[in-house]
Design an enzyme around this catalytic site. Structure first.
Site, PDB file in Angstrom:
ATOM      1  N   ARG A  63       0.816  -1.216   0.000  1.00 13.82           N
ATOM      2  CA  ARG A  63       0.000   0.000   0.000  1.00 13.82           C
ATOM      3  C   ARG A  63       0.845   1.258   0.000  1.00 13.82           C
ATOM      4  O   ARG A  63       0.396   2.327  -0.432  1.00 13.82           O
ATOM      5  CB  ARG A  63      -0.914  -0.022   1.239  1.00 13.82           C
ATOM      6  CG  ARG A  63      -2.095   0.930   1.125  1.00 13.82           C
ATOM      7  CD  ARG A  63      -2.993   0.842   2.335  1.00 13.82           C
ATOM      8  NE  ARG A  63      -2.299   1.241   3.535  1.00 13.82           N
ATOM      9  CZ  ARG A  63      -2.352   0.575   4.689  1.00 13.82           C
ATOM     10  NH1 ARG A  63      -3.070  -0.518   4.803  1.00 13.82           N
ATOM     11  NH2 ARG A  63      -1.668   1.008   5.735  1.00 13.82           N
ATOM     12  N   TYR A 116     -15.811  19.653 -13.029  1.00 17.15           N
ATOM     13  CA  TYR A 116     -16.275  18.288 -13.274  1.00 17.15           C
ATOM     14  C   TYR A 116     -17.428  17.967 -12.309  1.00 17.15           C
ATOM     15  O   TYR A 116     -17.298  18.130 -11.093  1.00 17.15           O
ATOM     16  CB  TYR A 116     -15.079  17.358 -13.040  1.00 17.15           C
ATOM     17  CG  TYR A 116     -15.302  15.902 -13.252  1.00 17.15           C
ATOM     18  CD1 TYR A 116     -15.656  15.404 -14.504  1.00 17.15           C
ATOM     19  CD2 TYR A 116     -15.114  14.994 -12.213  1.00 17.15           C
ATOM     20  CE1 TYR A 116     -15.828  14.042 -14.699  1.00 17.15           C
ATOM     21  CE2 TYR A 116     -15.278  13.636 -12.402  1.00 17.15           C
ATOM     22  CZ  TYR A 116     -15.635  13.158 -13.648  1.00 17.15           C
ATOM     23  OH  TYR A 116     -15.789  11.816 -13.834  1.00 17.15           O
ATOM     24  N   ASP A 188      -7.699  21.162 -11.666  1.00  9.99           N
ATOM     25  CA  ASP A 188      -7.923  19.946 -12.437  1.00  9.99           C
ATOM     26  C   ASP A 188      -7.422  20.234 -13.858  1.00  9.99           C
ATOM     27  O   ASP A 188      -8.027  21.005 -14.604  1.00  9.99           O
ATOM     28  CB  ASP A 188      -9.423  19.613 -12.432  1.00  9.99           C
ATOM     29  CG  ASP A 188      -9.741  18.323 -13.181  1.00  9.99           C
ATOM     30  OD1 ASP A 188      -8.922  17.890 -14.016  1.00  9.99           O
ATOM     31  OD2 ASP A 188     -10.826  17.762 -12.944  1.00  9.99           O
ATOM     32  N   LYS A 213      -7.530   9.427 -18.375  1.00 11.71           N
ATOM     33  CA  LYS A 213      -7.794  10.038 -19.674  1.00 11.71           C
ATOM     34  C   LYS A 213      -6.568   9.936 -20.578  1.00 11.71           C
ATOM     35  O   LYS A 213      -6.292   8.884 -21.104  1.00 11.71           O
ATOM     36  CB  LYS A 213      -8.269  11.483 -19.481  1.00 11.71           C
ATOM     37  CG  LYS A 213      -9.431  11.606 -18.483  1.00 11.71           C
ATOM     38  CD  LYS A 213     -10.718  11.005 -19.003  1.00 11.71           C
ATOM     39  CE  LYS A 213     -11.821  10.810 -17.969  1.00 11.71           C
ATOM     40  NZ  LYS A 213     -12.163  11.962 -17.157  1.00 11.71           N
TER      41      LYS A 213
HETATM   42  C1  LIG Z   1     -12.883  12.070 -15.939  1.00 11.19           C
HETATM   43  C2  LIG Z   1     -12.529  13.303 -15.236  1.00 11.19           C
HETATM   44  C3  LIG Z   1     -12.209  13.302 -13.889  1.00 11.19           C
HETATM   45  C4  LIG Z   1     -12.322  12.072 -13.055  1.00 11.19           C
HETATM   46  O1  LIG Z   1     -11.441  11.079 -13.431  1.00 11.19           O
HETATM   47  P1  LIG Z   1     -11.738   9.541 -13.141  1.00 11.19           P
HETATM   48  O2  LIG Z   1     -10.416   8.909 -13.365  1.00 11.19           O
HETATM   49  O3  LIG Z   1     -12.817   9.128 -14.089  1.00 11.19           O
HETATM   50  O4  LIG Z   1     -12.193   9.453 -11.720  1.00 11.19           O
HETATM   51  C5  LIG Z   1     -11.843  14.483 -13.299  1.00 11.19           C
HETATM   52  N1  LIG Z   1     -11.792  15.629 -13.998  1.00 11.19           N
HETATM   53  C6  LIG Z   1     -12.090  15.679 -15.292  1.00 11.19           C
HETATM   54  C7  LIG Z   1     -12.006  16.976 -16.002  1.00 11.19           C
HETATM   55  C8  LIG Z   1     -12.480  14.519 -15.961  1.00 11.19           C
HETATM   56  O5  LIG Z   1     -12.816  14.576 -17.244  1.00 11.19           O
END
Ligand SMILES: *Cc1c(COP(=O)(O)O)cnc(C)c1O
Length: 396
Positions: A63, A116, A188, A213
């Site tokens: 972990r 988001y 983000d 992503k």
């Molecule tokens: C998809 C996304 C997230 C979350 O990511 P996950 O890996 O799906 O939890 C956060 N911010 C943005 C802008 C996203 O498109």
């Protein structure tokens, strides 16, 4: 391409960081270490590893990290340009962890209105239950963000461009204003990735990415990253350790594999995304394309000044149409998957309605908003598919 202090560009760093040096018999990629238990030859060795100055990098228990996850952390930190990186199970957990790390009960959070949606839900549910109040702010605010500061404001959260509505933000102005009042800034940066925008270099304290992503890039891994320097690093470490967040080495290996081609793939996503957005923007079924790299976008000059590129995700505002016409357009597409997420090699399309959640700046667009992810396919094939789809929409 941005350069680091040694003058190396991102593409070079992506090829050379997180490789595990000359260990591992010279194999190019670090091995995938499957770890839960780690054993030690003596009590002293156990104590040195778990309590020594290098304990962050000691392999003591699965972990707490493995050589594979450490390699990915190093590679992402190098790309972010400064700070250290933590890995967490998803992009959403990267956001929620970061907010928990900077906020305490009684504090106030300023959250961008285009954030988001699940991040908003976290603020409206979990943070609220912890007596942390959230105010949503207009993404167009710049230095005037300080008019929204209260004595209890402890954090400002940014996302630019918004990943559904594509508003840009004056990141540096907001970061400077917050720093004067010792308010943390979190961003983000999933849309641009640190290849096209480096939040920490623009004064942001905590840089967040959904690795799911573009870094993963192949629609097969869930992960998030958080990168920061002290004093935020200690706070993040505290929460990660006590919440027990970790990622598996197999997933870290997939993310490392994706990372190697990130810059190359992004260039293609960018070119195709701009081409599709321009083509769609000229169609009579469309009122406008929402893409910061297009000159008619309200945030275009900000994007051009601050970002070194655009990824493949953008919006399209259709002229008002019926549900049937929308379904005829989208259901019949052959090359665009209908689905959430993005950043993989494949093109995607999905309708979005921001109106129920927007509060600082109500979403009043007349017509349907659809979001497109331009994949790595031949752009002419994608345009032919969209063209046939718009013909179905027009005749439905
Ligand atoms: C998809 C996304 C997230 C979350 O990511 P996950 O890996 O799906 O939890 C956060 N911010 C943005 C802008 C996203 O498109």
């Amino acid at each position: 391409m941005s350069k680091d202090t040694k003058g190396q560009g991102d593409a070079t760093r992506l090829a050379h960081t997180g490789r595990g040096g000359t260990r591992h018999h010279g194999v190019v990629n670090p091995p995938v270490y499957h770890v839960s238990t780690v054993t030690f030859p003596s009590l002293k060795a156990l104590k040195d590893a778990t309590e020594g100055p290098q304990s962050d990098r000691a392999v003591t228990y699965g972990r707490r990290g493995t050589p594979t996850t450490f390699a990915l952390q190093d590679a992402i930190a190098a790309l972010e340009g400064s700070g250290s990186t933590f890995l967490v199970p998803s992009g959403l957990s990267a956001i929620t962890l970061s907010l928990l790390a900077v906020l305490n009960p009684g504090d106030h959070l300023l959250m961008v209105d285009c954030a988001y949606a699940p991040a908003r839900h976290f603020c409206d549910t979990v943070l609220r239950s912890l007596a942390i109040e959230t105010t949503y702010y207009d993404p167009a605010v710049g230095a005037d963000i300080d008019k929204l500061f209260r004595p209890t404001t402890r954090a400002v959260f940014l996302e630019a461009p918004g990943s559904v509505t594509f508003e840009m933000q004056e990141v540096s102005e907001i970061a400077v204003a917050a720093r004067v009042h010792r308010i943390a800034t979190l961003m983000d940066n999933t849309w641009a990735t640190p290849v096209y925008f480096k939040p920490l270099a623009h004064g942001v304290d905590i840089s967040i990415q959904s690795i799911t992503k573009y870094v993963g890039g192949h629609a097969d891994v869930m992960m998030g990253s958080v990168t920061a320097s002290e004093p935020w690093l200690s706070k993040l470490r505290h929460w990660i350790h006590h919440l027990g967040l970790c990622v598996g080495s197999d997933d870290a290996n997939l993310a490392l594999r994706g990372l190697r081609t990130l810059e190359t793939r992004l260039a293609r996503h960018q070119a195709t995304g701009i081409k599709l957005a321009e083509w769609l923007g000229d169609r009579r079924e469309v009122s406008r394309a929402l893409h910061p790299a297009l000159v008619n976008h309200p945030g275009h000059s900000t994007w051009k000044r601050d970002f070194t590129g655009a990824s493949g995700l953008f919006g399209v505002l259709l002229k008002p149409c019926s549900d049937e016409a929308l379904a005829a357009f989208i259901d019949g597409l052959e090359l665009f998957g209908i689905g959430y997420s993005w950043g993989g090699f494949e093109s995607l399309i999905a309708p979005h309605d921001p109106s129920p959640i927007r509060s600082a700046v109500p979403w009043r667009a007349n017509g349907r908003l659809i979001r497109i992810h331009a994949g790595l396919e031949d752009s002419d094939d994608l345009i032919a598919d969209l063209s046939a789809g718009l013909a179905r929409l027009a005749s439905a």
